[in-house]
Design an enzyme around this catalytic site. Structure first.
Site, PDB file in Angstrom:
ATOM      1  N   GLY A  43       0.739  -1.231   0.263  1.00 40.97           N
ATOM      2  CA  GLY A  43      -0.101  -0.125   0.333  1.00 40.97           C
ATOM      3  C   GLY A  43       0.559   1.261  -0.286  1.00 40.97           C
ATOM      4  O   GLY A  43       1.903   1.087   0.910  1.00 40.97           O
ATOM      5  N   ASP A  50       0.345   1.524   9.377  1.00 36.84           N
ATOM      6  CA  ASP A  50       0.174   0.628  10.600  1.00 36.84           C
ATOM      7  C   ASP A  50       0.980   0.760  11.697  1.00 36.84           C
ATOM      8  O   ASP A  50       0.518   0.241  13.145  1.00 36.84           O
ATOM      9  CB  ASP A  50      -0.211  -0.527  10.029  1.00 36.84           C
ATOM     10  CG  ASP A  50      -1.088  -0.884   8.743  1.00 36.84           C
ATOM     11  OD1 ASP A  50      -2.058  -0.197   9.045  1.00 36.84           O
ATOM     12  OD2 ASP A  50      -1.263  -1.620   8.307  1.00 36.84           O
ATOM     13  N   ARG A  84      -5.014  -2.799   9.992  1.00 41.17           N
ATOM     14  CA  ARG A  84      -4.803  -3.817  10.135  1.00 41.17           C
ATOM     15  C   ARG A  84      -5.313  -4.407  11.633  1.00 41.17           C
ATOM     16  O   ARG A  84      -5.994  -4.503  11.960  1.00 41.17           O
ATOM     17  CB  ARG A  84      -3.530  -4.147   8.863  1.00 41.17           C
ATOM     18  CG  ARG A  84      -3.909  -5.395   8.181  1.00 41.17           C
ATOM     19  CD  ARG A  84      -3.066  -5.496   6.931  1.00 41.17           C
ATOM     20  NE  ARG A  84      -4.039  -7.380   6.324  1.00 41.17           N
ATOM     21  CZ  ARG A  84      -4.649  -7.328   5.433  1.00 41.17           C
ATOM     22  NH1 ARG A  84      -5.487  -6.152   5.031  1.00 41.17           N
ATOM     23  NH2 ARG A  84      -5.116  -7.995   5.412  1.00 41.17           N
ATOM     24  N   HIS A  92      -8.912   5.014   3.742  1.00 47.20           N
ATOM     25  CA  HIS A  92      -7.523   5.533   2.416  1.00 47.20           C
ATOM     26  C   HIS A  92      -7.863   7.325   2.858  1.00 47.20           C
ATOM     27  O   HIS A  92      -6.221   7.766   2.048  1.00 47.20           O
ATOM     28  CB  HIS A  92      -7.568   5.250   1.273  1.00 47.20           C
ATOM     29  CG  HIS A  92      -7.343   3.698   0.952  1.00 47.20           C
ATOM     30  ND1 HIS A  92      -8.756   2.940   1.098  1.00 47.20           N
ATOM     31  CD2 HIS A  92      -6.248   2.814   0.921  1.00 47.20           C
ATOM     32  CE1 HIS A  92      -8.343   1.973   0.914  1.00 47.20           C
ATOM     33  NE2 HIS A  92      -6.952   1.710   0.055  1.00 47.20           N
TER      34      HIS A  92
HETATM   35  N1  LIG Z   1       5.639 -14.206   2.313  1.00 50.21           N
HETATM   36  C1  LIG Z   1       5.204 -13.685   1.005  1.00 50.21           C
HETATM   37  N2  LIG Z   1       6.052 -14.371  -0.252  1.00 50.21           N
HETATM   38  C2  LIG Z   1       6.138 -14.041  -1.060  1.00 50.21           C
HETATM   39  N3  LIG Z   1       5.419 -13.066  -1.927  1.00 50.21           N
HETATM   40  C3  LIG Z   1       4.896 -12.053  -0.424  1.00 50.21           C
HETATM   41  C4  LIG Z   1       5.091 -12.304   1.053  1.00 50.21           C
HETATM   42  N4  LIG Z   1       4.187 -11.023   1.644  1.00 50.21           N
HETATM   43  C5  LIG Z   1       4.137 -10.668   0.318  1.00 50.21           C
HETATM   44  N5  LIG Z   1       4.759 -10.907  -0.370  1.00 50.21           N
HETATM   45  C6  LIG Z   1       4.691  -9.376  -1.667  1.00 50.21           C
HETATM   46  O1  LIG Z   1       5.058  -8.396  -1.062  1.00 50.21           O
HETATM   47  C7  LIG Z   1       4.686  -7.418  -2.113  1.00 50.21           C
HETATM   48  C8  LIG Z   1       4.436  -6.560  -0.708  1.00 50.21           C
HETATM   49  O2  LIG Z   1       3.048  -7.282  -0.003  1.00 50.21           O
HETATM   50  P1  LIG Z   1       1.998  -6.237   1.221  1.00 50.21           P
HETATM   51  O3  LIG Z   1       1.067  -6.952   0.048  1.00 50.21           O
HETATM   52  O4  LIG Z   1       1.304  -7.363   2.087  1.00 50.21           O
HETATM   53  O5  LIG Z   1       2.757  -5.341   1.258  1.00 50.21           O
HETATM   54  P2  LIG Z   1       3.610  -4.202   2.958  1.00 50.21           P
HETATM   55  O6  LIG Z   1       5.018  -4.125   2.355  1.00 50.21           O
HETATM   56  O7  LIG Z   1       3.648  -5.508   3.969  1.00 50.21           O
HETATM   57  O8  LIG Z   1       3.056  -3.460   2.857  1.00 50.21           O
HETATM   58  P3  LIG Z   1       1.621  -2.708   3.844  1.00 50.21           P
HETATM   59  O9  LIG Z   1       1.195  -2.533   4.988  1.00 50.21           O
HETATM   60  O10 LIG Z   1       0.786  -2.088   2.879  1.00 50.21           O
HETATM   61  O11 LIG Z   1       1.289  -4.308   4.108  1.00 50.21           O
HETATM   62  C9  LIG Z   1       3.653  -8.326  -2.898  1.00 50.21           C
HETATM   63  O12 LIG Z   1       3.610  -8.200  -3.708  1.00 50.21           O
HETATM   64  C10 LIG Z   1       3.196  -9.335  -2.278  1.00 50.21           C
HETATM   65  O13 LIG Z   1       2.920  -9.599  -3.317  1.00 50.21           O
HETATM   66  O1  LIG Z   2      -5.875   0.110   0.064  1.00 49.58           O
HETATM   67  P1  LIG Z   2      -5.274  -1.898   0.489  1.00 49.58           P
HETATM   68  O2  LIG Z   2      -5.497  -2.638  -0.737  1.00 49.58           O
HETATM   69  O3  LIG Z   2      -7.749  -1.605   0.692  1.00 49.58           O
HETATM   70  O4  LIG Z   2      -5.210  -1.945   1.595  1.00 49.58           O
HETATM   71  C1  LIG Z   2      -5.297  -1.487   2.910  1.00 49.58           C
HETATM   72  C2  LIG Z   2      -5.043  -1.290   3.860  1.00 49.58           C
HETATM   73  O5  LIG Z   2      -3.506  -1.124   3.910  1.00 49.58           O
HETATM   74  C3  LIG Z   2      -3.190   0.001   4.728  1.00 49.58           C
HETATM   75  O6  LIG Z   2      -3.693   0.702   4.729  1.00 49.58           O
HETATM   76  C4  LIG Z   2      -1.776  -0.705   5.363  1.00 49.58           C
HETATM   77  O7  LIG Z   2      -0.840  -1.688   5.145  1.00 49.58           O
HETATM   78  C5  LIG Z   2      -3.634  -1.067   6.056  1.00 49.58           C
HETATM   79  O8  LIG Z   2      -4.301  -0.739   7.280  1.00 49.58           O
HETATM   80  C6  LIG Z   2      -5.616  -1.218   5.446  1.00 49.58           C
HETATM   81  O9  LIG Z   2      -5.658  -2.736   5.926  1.00 49.58           O
END
Ligand SMILES: Nc1ncnc2c1ncn2[C@@H]1O[C@H](COP(=O)(O)OP(=O)(O)OP(=O)(O)O)[C@@H](O)[C@H]1O
Ligand SMILES: O=P(O)(O)OC[C@H]1O[C@](O)(CO)[C@@H](O)[C@@H]1O
Ligand SMILES: [Mg+2]
Length: 339
Positions: A10, A126, A170, A269
């Site tokens: 995100g 978060d 989250r 958002h």
């Molecule tokens: N355990 C995992 N194994 C493989 N790929 C992953 C894993 N976790 C996340 N990814 C990949 O990493 C990318 C980012 O992960 P995610 O969507 O959870 O965002 P994030 O970096 O944790 O940020 P956010 O705070 O928005 O969750 C995505 O492209 C997802 O496909």
């Molecule tokens: O933007 P999306 O895919 O709706 O995801 C929302 C999630 O991303 C966050 O904004 C950041 O991890 C969370 O607080 C929320 O649950």
């Protein structure tokens, strides 16, 4: 060195300030060359890579979103590290700076295990990443939520209503706890602390009986004691259920059980959009300049982190091993004033 930057997961206020910090220091101090990967890991597997000269990052510290774009596309199911290495070799990229949350940094750790030169930068509104005291974006999200709750309070008071506000976070309650405390909420509900419907209604009734418009801040991941998390039918592109909806559930319950007219506002958002706060601009800039130092010192497999007031380098594995949840005693501090 030729260094690629990507933002994944995100978006988050401060991403552009990190990019600016990396490029300005990398250009001035180390004479590195930079390229940007479009839309997170999508650009890395689909070979969508653009030049990122110094002029491209001018004035960016106050700009929301990310100039590189972001996505939740997984590199592992789209060619894996072999494909990533192929694209990096084609562009003669020496190292990657991955800016993201726990998912992005987990992937970065896997890249490191497979021999890719990578450094991480922790982002998320978060604030749930271990090994750093703060992630950038959190302060902005708390400010937006606080201002919104302040505004909802005056309309609540005018109508003698109970106002429920659902905030993001989250699986953790950091945004709810901080925005709730800052705005003097009468109840703060977070995933870490299950509360019964009876206890919630007691606090709401008490505030109402004192002539106040009860203000309830609920984190999207909250569940009542013994109940399942409220999820939407929608899935993100990684297949995970979107959270949200608990604000409506809490609102209905309060109205049914207390008879007090109640309204819900889900901030969604709004908490992630727009300009970063000054705190987040500073933290993101410091993270950016420290990340380019880490690359220059070949600290592969590490992440920049805030420890107290200092920027440190920690192992990616420490940052991704577990979620940083709200400790019970911090919620207890706030709960003294509920009702
Ligand atoms: N355990 C995992 N194994 C493989 N790929 C992953 C894993 N976790 C996340 N990814 C990949 O990493 C990318 C980012 O992960 P995610 O969507 O959870 O965002 P994030 O970096 O944790 O940020 P956010 O705070 O928005 O969750 C995505 O492209 C997802 O496909
Ligand atoms: O933007 P999306 O895919 O709706 O995801 C929302 C999630 O991303 C966050 O904004 C950041 O991890 C969370 O607080 C929320 O649950
Ligand atoms: Mg994530």
């Amino acid at each position: 060195m030729k260094i690629a930057l990507l933002t994944a997961g995100g978006d988050c206020p401060g991403l552009n300030a990190v990019i600016r910090g990396v490029v300005l220091k990398g250009d001035r101090i180390y004479d590195h060359e930079f390229v940007g990967v479009k839309d997170g890991f999508r650009g890395l597997v689909e070979d969508d890579i653009v030049p990122l000269p110094r002029q491209r990052v001018r004035g960016l510290s106050k700009v929301g979103g990310t100039i590189l774009g972001t996505s939740r596309v997984s590199p592992l199911t789209n060619g894996g590290t072999a494909r990533v290495k192929e694209v990096m070799d084609k562009h003669e990229i020496d190292a990657l700076i991955a800016i993201g949350g726990e998912g992005t940094l987990t992937v970065a750790r896997m890249f490191h295990d497979d021999g890719i030169n990578v450094v991480g930068v922790p982002k998320t509104i978060d604030n749930d990443l271990s090994a750093t005291d703060r992630t950038f974006g959190f302060d902005t999200a708390v400010s937006v939520a606080t201002e919104s709750i302040d505004r909802l309070r005056t309309t609540g008071e005018a109508h003698s209503r109970c106002m429920v506000v659902e905030v993001m976070g989250r699986h953790v309650g950091w945004i709810a706890l901080h925005a709730g405390m800052a705005s003097g909420a009468h109840v703060i509900l977070i995933p870490e602390v299950p509360v019964s419907p009876e206890q919630l209604c007691e606090w709401v009734q008490h505030a109402h009986d004192r002539g106040r418009a009860p203000t309830v801040v609920v984190a999207e991941g909250f569940t009542f004691a013994g109940q399942a998390q409220v999820e939407s039918d929608q899935r993100d592109s990684f297949g995970r259920p979107l959270l949200g909806g608990v604000g409506d559930q809490v609102t209905r319950l309060i109205e049914e059980r207390t008879g007090i007219e109640t309204r819900n506002t889900t901030l969604g958002h709004l908490q992630r959009g727009g300009v970063p706060s000054s705190y987040d601009r500073v933290l993101a800039t410091r993270f950016g300049t420290a990340a380019v130092d880490a690359v220059s010192n070949k600290l592969w497999g590490t992440m920049v982190a805030l420890q107290g007031i200092d920027i440190a380098n920690v192992n990616l594995s420490d940052a991704t091993s577990h979620l940083k949840t709200v400790p019970r005693d911090q919620w207890d501090e706030a709960a003294i004033l509920f009702g």
